[in-house]
Design an enzyme around this catalytic site. Structure first.
Site, short mmCIF file in Angstrom:
data_model
loop_
_atom_site.label_atom_id
_atom_site.label_comp_id
_atom_site.label_asym_id
_atom_site.label_seq_id
_atom_site.Cartn_x
_atom_site.Cartn_y
_atom_site.Cartn_z
N SER A 147 0.72 -0.96 -0.29
CA SER A 147 -0.42 0.28 0.02
C SER A 147 0.64 0.64 0.38
CB SER A 147 -0.87 -0.19 1.37
OG SER A 147 -1.83 1.13 1.39
N TYR A 191 -1.78 -0.57 9.55
CA TYR A 191 -2.01 -1.16 8.45
C TYR A 191 -0.22 -1.00 7.85
CZ TYR A 191 -3.74 -1.43 3.93
OH TYR A 191 -3.55 -1.97 2.36
N LYS A 208 2.64 -2.69 6.87
CA LYS A 208 2.99 -2.93 4.88
C LYS A 208 4.38 -2.78 4.51
CE LYS A 208 -1.08 -4.29 2.91
NZ LYS A 208 -1.12 -5.16 2.40
#
Length: 269
Positions: free
Chosen positions: A149, A168, A172
């Site tokens: 991402s 997140y 990532k």
């Protein structure tokens, strides 16, 4: 003939990968899923395309992953050309929107947020890649793709000024460096890796954003700080088509990099 394994294939980007790749009857597409509970559309597609194989697996279980590798091997004659790791965790509901300083006094929530994200977005990546690595070594293309991402990128985070989605983003970013480490280790064996951002995509996970005008406008305004051309989400079809083009162009010069579905480190959204 090329063999592909898609981790997280029941919906969204993973399902679109299966759809596009299975259009070519020369491809063997292995759809790795956690449960049949949400696999209705995938099963319907597999019923019409005989080059799709669906395998249930538990990424948290080394035993299950070994069994999965054995199952794939039987279908592909002991080889795998491309592994696409698309499974992910966006963090916990209670912590997703919290900023770093907001975790003061909520250290237990912070730990759950990081643990949940790292478990799927890093630890299970290592276990999955390692379990399937012998098959990849026998493949022709020898490619490992980690769906990442743009918000796991430091310059992008600074530009869009988005302080939340901590678990997140951190996990990532960890996955990105993991792909670089694998690239360095496996280069001599001809194995190529890539951390690939799919863009801002219309998926089930994005529905919570698109269904709320306030949330959508906030995220859009954030992304436009970096790229004023961004108007909204792109379709899974457009995203995967672009990603496949990037994967096709992956070579030794690019191995271990983190790039967007546009093939660069600028057009993330």
């Amino acid at each position: 003939m090329s063999s592909w394994a898609i981790v997280g294939a029941t919906r969204g980007i993973g399902f679109e990968y299966v759809k596009q790749l299975s259009l070519d009857p020369k491809n063997t597409v292995i759809a790795l899923i956690r449960s049949q509970a949400t696999a209705g559309p995938l099963n319907e597609l597999a019923a019409t395309r005989k080059n799709i194989r669906i395998i249930e697996t538990d990424l948290s279980s080394l035993t299950s992953l070994k069994e999965t590798a054995d199952s794939i091997s039987k279908v592909t004659a002991g080889k795998l050309d491309v592994l696409i790791y698309n499974a992910y965790s966006s963090g916990t509901d209670e912590a997703r929107l919290l900023t770093p300083s907001a975790f003061q006094g909520k250290e237990d929530i912070f730990k759950r947020e990081i643990d949940e994200s790292l478990n799927v977005n890093l630890f299970q990546v290592v276990h999955t890649v390692n379990a399937l690595l012998p098959l990849i070594e026998n493949g022709q293309q020898k490619k490992i793709i980690y769906i990442s991402s743009g918000i796991g990128d430091i310059p992008t985070t600074r530009a869009i000024e988005m302080p939340n989605f901590l678990g997140y983003s951190v996990s990532k970013a960890a996955g990105n460096i993991l792909m670089a480490k694998y690239a360095v280790e496996l280069k001599a064996k001809g194995i190529l890796t890539l951390a690939l951002s799919p863009g801002w995509v219309e998926t089930d996970a994005g529905e919570c954003i698109s269904s709320s005008p306030e949330a959508f406008q906030w995220m859009l305004a954030s992304f436009q700080k970096m790229d004023p051309r961004v108007k909204g989400m792109i379709s899974t079809e457009e995203s995967v088509k672009s990603q496949l083009s990037v994967i096709d162009s992956l070579d030794e010069k690019l191995t271990g990099a983190f790039i967007s579905h546009r093939g660069n480190d600028k057009d993330w959204f």
